[in-house]
Design a protein around this motif. Sequence first.
Motif, short mmCIF file in Angstrom:
data_model
loop_
_atom_site.label_atom_id
_atom_site.label_comp_id
_atom_site.label_asym_id
_atom_site.label_seq_id
_atom_site.Cartn_x
_atom_site.Cartn_y
_atom_site.Cartn_z
N TRP A 1 0.84 -1.21 0.00
CA TRP A 1 0.00 0.00 0.00
C TRP A 1 0.87 1.25 0.00
O TRP A 1 0.59 2.23 -0.69
N TYR B 1 3.93 29.04 -1.61
CA TYR B 1 4.06 29.21 -0.15
C TYR B 1 3.26 30.44 0.24
O TYR B 1 3.40 31.49 -0.40
N GLU C 1 -4.66 29.77 3.82
CA GLU C 1 -4.73 28.38 3.37
C GLU C 1 -6.09 27.94 2.81
O GLU C 1 -6.16 27.52 1.67
N ILE D 1 0.91 22.41 -5.15
CA ILE D 1 1.80 21.94 -4.09
C ILE D 1 2.01 23.16 -3.19
O ILE D 1 2.57 24.15 -3.64
N SER D 2 1.53 23.09 -1.96
CA SER D 2 1.54 24.32 -1.17
C SER D 2 1.95 24.08 0.26
O SER D 2 1.94 22.96 0.76
N SER D 3 2.34 25.16 0.92
CA SER D 3 2.67 25.11 2.34
C SER D 3 2.31 26.46 2.94
O SER D 3 2.53 27.50 2.32
N ARG E 1 -2.80 32.09 12.35
CA ARG E 1 -3.61 30.89 12.42
C ARG E 1 -3.40 30.16 13.74
O ARG E 1 -4.34 29.67 14.36
N THR F 1 -6.06 29.19 16.69
CA THR F 1 -6.23 27.85 17.24
C THR F 1 -6.15 27.88 18.76
O THR F 1 -6.93 27.23 19.44
N ARG G 1 -14.58 26.56 10.62
CA ARG G 1 -13.73 25.95 11.63
C ARG G 1 -14.57 25.34 12.74
O ARG G 1 -15.67 25.81 13.02
N GLU G 2 -14.02 24.31 13.36
CA GLU G 2 -14.69 23.76 14.52
C GLU G 2 -14.28 24.63 15.71
O GLU G 2 -13.21 25.20 15.71
N LYS H 1 -6.69 12.93 -0.36
CA LYS H 1 -5.42 12.80 -1.07
C LYS H 1 -4.24 13.17 -0.16
O LYS H 1 -3.23 12.47 -0.11
N LEU I 1 -3.67 10.56 2.79
CA LEU I 1 -3.09 9.31 2.28
C LEU I 1 -1.64 9.51 1.89
O LEU I 1 -0.79 8.68 2.19
N LEU J 1 0.55 9.76 5.07
CA LEU J 1 0.77 8.46 5.72
C LEU J 1 1.74 7.60 4.92
O LEU J 1 2.66 7.00 5.46
N ASN K 1 7.60 21.28 4.35
CA ASN K 1 6.19 21.05 4.65
C ASN K 1 5.27 21.21 3.45
O ASN K 1 4.22 21.83 3.52
N LEU K 2 5.68 20.68 2.30
CA LEU K 2 4.86 20.82 1.08
C LEU K 2 3.88 19.66 0.95
O LEU K 2 4.29 18.51 0.93
N ARG K 3 2.59 20.01 0.85
CA ARG K 3 1.59 18.95 0.71
C ARG K 3 1.85 18.17 -0.59
O ARG K 3 2.32 18.73 -1.58
N THR L 1 -0.41 20.69 10.82
CA THR L 1 -1.03 21.66 9.92
C THR L 1 -2.54 21.65 10.07
O THR L 1 -3.19 22.69 10.12
N GLN L 2 -3.12 20.44 10.12
CA GLN L 2 -4.58 20.34 10.24
C GLN L 2 -5.05 20.89 11.59
O GLN L 2 -6.07 21.56 11.66
N PHE L 3 -4.28 20.60 12.64
CA PHE L 3 -4.67 21.10 13.95
C PHE L 3 -4.62 22.62 13.97
O PHE L 3 -5.51 23.28 14.48
N GLU L 4 -3.58 23.18 13.37
CA GLU L 4 -3.43 24.63 13.32
C GLU L 4 -4.54 25.28 12.51
O GLU L 4 -4.91 26.42 12.75
N SER L 5 -5.05 24.56 11.51
CA SER L 5 -6.14 25.12 10.71
C SER L 5 -7.48 24.92 11.39
O SER L 5 -8.51 25.27 10.83
N GLY L 6 -7.47 24.30 12.57
CA GLY L 6 -8.72 24.10 13.29
C GLY L 6 -9.46 22.84 12.88
O GLY L 6 -10.58 22.61 13.33
N ASN L 7 -8.87 22.00 12.01
CA ASN L 7 -9.53 20.75 11.63
C ASN L 7 -9.13 19.66 12.61
O ASN L 7 -8.34 18.76 12.31
N ILE L 8 -9.73 19.76 13.81
CA ILE L 8 -9.28 18.90 14.91
C ILE L 8 -9.60 17.43 14.63
O ILE L 8 -8.78 16.55 14.89
N ALA L 9 -10.78 17.17 14.06
CA ALA L 9 -11.16 15.77 13.81
C ALA L 9 -10.23 15.14 12.78
O ALA L 9 -9.78 14.00 12.95
#
Lengths: 350, 277
Positions: A29, A49, A55, A81-83, A216, A220, A243-244, B54, B57, B60, B221-223, B235-243
Amino acid sequence: MPPFLFSHRSRRFLAVSVAACLGAAVLIWTLWPWLPMGKDSRPRTLVLYGFSILEPTITKTLFPAFREKWRAETGEDVELISSFAGSGTVTNQLIMGVPAEIAIFSTELDARRLLEAGVVSGETWKRLPHGGVINRTPFVIVTRPGNPKGIHDFSDLTKPGVGIIHPDPLTSGAANWSILAEYGAAMTRPGATPADGQALLLGIWRNVVSLAGSGRAARTQFDSGFGDVLITYEQDGLAQGSREGPAHELIYPRSTIMSEHTLVVIDRNITGEQQALIQAFIDFIWSEEGQRLFVACGFRSVNVSLNGYNPEFGEIQVPLLVSDFGGWNRAKQEIIDEVWKNKVLKEINR
Amino acid sequence: MNSELTYGKGMSRLLPAGFLVLVMLPLLLLPLASVFIYALKGGLGDFAAALITKDALFALRFSLLIALATAAVNTVLGAYAAYVLSKTRFPGREQLGIVLNLPVAIPNVVVGTSLLLLWGPIGLFGELLAPLGIQPMFTPIAVLLAHIFVTLPYMVGAVRPVLDDLETSYEEAAYTLGASRWQTFLHVVFPAMRGGLITGALLTFAHSLGEFGATVMVSGNLRLRTQTAPLYIYTQFESGNIATANAVAAVLAILSFLLFSIIIGMASRSRARRARS
């Protein structure tokens, strides 16, 4: 069931084979996209960037729209491709040599640092539309629901017991804008002197309970329940729905600064075949379609007539631009360095 | 077996374990549980949806790939280092051993910045490589370099004690019987090292999977290009996407649990075997 299945030996054999199969499955995989049969045609890429709060706007709205447009025009698929990080962090990464083709900074200060480090050959962003500014957004105060601390303007932030979450001016563009907003708020009062600006900054910074690396990250922290007040971009405050986290209130100060976000093309990282794509993306950003998308995402357009399309924008009695402070070079030297860093910060640390 | 009974009978036997769990609850167990609680807050459907994007995955896969490569490189490099440190005598041997262990103590962020300063455009190697058009930083190579650096001590630490315990008389016997140096290594030293090598490789793999501090400095840190799973979580946590962040964190936690189960299982088996012989 035959008894040998329960023997110690075959049980171990079973465990080892199950583990081996699992390991092999994970391995296949993992390697799949790099294997010949798993490899899909690699699309073209655009490396961007950007500063932190940009974002979702870029990855979920602006780029997908551009991608569709590019596909319709050329039949080609483009992958972004971003950061994203604090504007100062992004600048440091660029100076260290990340392969960015386009960089979007929170402040022009960071573009200037690229110039000093020799990453760009001149003030190339000035040749872009609107001097490289892609959009604006005023700085606002965000409070807990019901505004329990009774905050209505920057001057209220000096009250004892108000915990402020502030981004860190070392790495965050938002923090630099915030300082200008705070200082400017005092200076636009009739008969104000620089001492008033310094006094307001000092009062606010005495109440800062946390410094976050980016706008950001500050958001948070605030959403995780820390602090009573957050100073941030109006766009970030409006984007709450995406946002949550707990609800909050947006407070528009009487006077605040409109931040201007600068796009820089990193020419040395752009190969010949990429030029048309990069140019098309830049054209799209300043096109009416691109600017309308920014407005829909909560940014204020450089094309002021488009801002009526977002009914959520609040009114600011005395809006300021960095040009009112004599441009970023002077503002950085006279306000951020002279007043905030050399006087306010020293006074607080004493 | 007897030692388990010395604590007494019945409930009193569970007391020490109960106390340990109580202490660990706020320190470790509840924070870990909250990862799973937040990951599964929206139900299994949302959990799966967060994982099959995307970006998730890729992150990971990229992490697993880097961990695999790190473990492979460090199995050879670490085994060699352990062999040299344990079986040869030279001035400065102890000091070299200490230096090899330093990455455990220095902050990983420092590892990252030092790599940047060496290989980056202003660095010693970077300046030499730049004219050739080679820029190793902010590529998967940079991530691999950082992970090799950070995890090497774990490999050396797993193999060296095994070699230190291996009595030289076996090797001397092999030499006396006419075995070459290589034959001795292959038939005497290597079989003894095997358990340590596997444990070390798994430890290296696990540490690489979770590495953050050095990676964040050197990867860019390039996606979809250099973003590892821990960077994606951050990155996800910082964007507020906690789940979303916790969904990927849960996968890493489960993987680590499995890895360490194997490591601990192997360690207790080899201890049992040694006790028997």
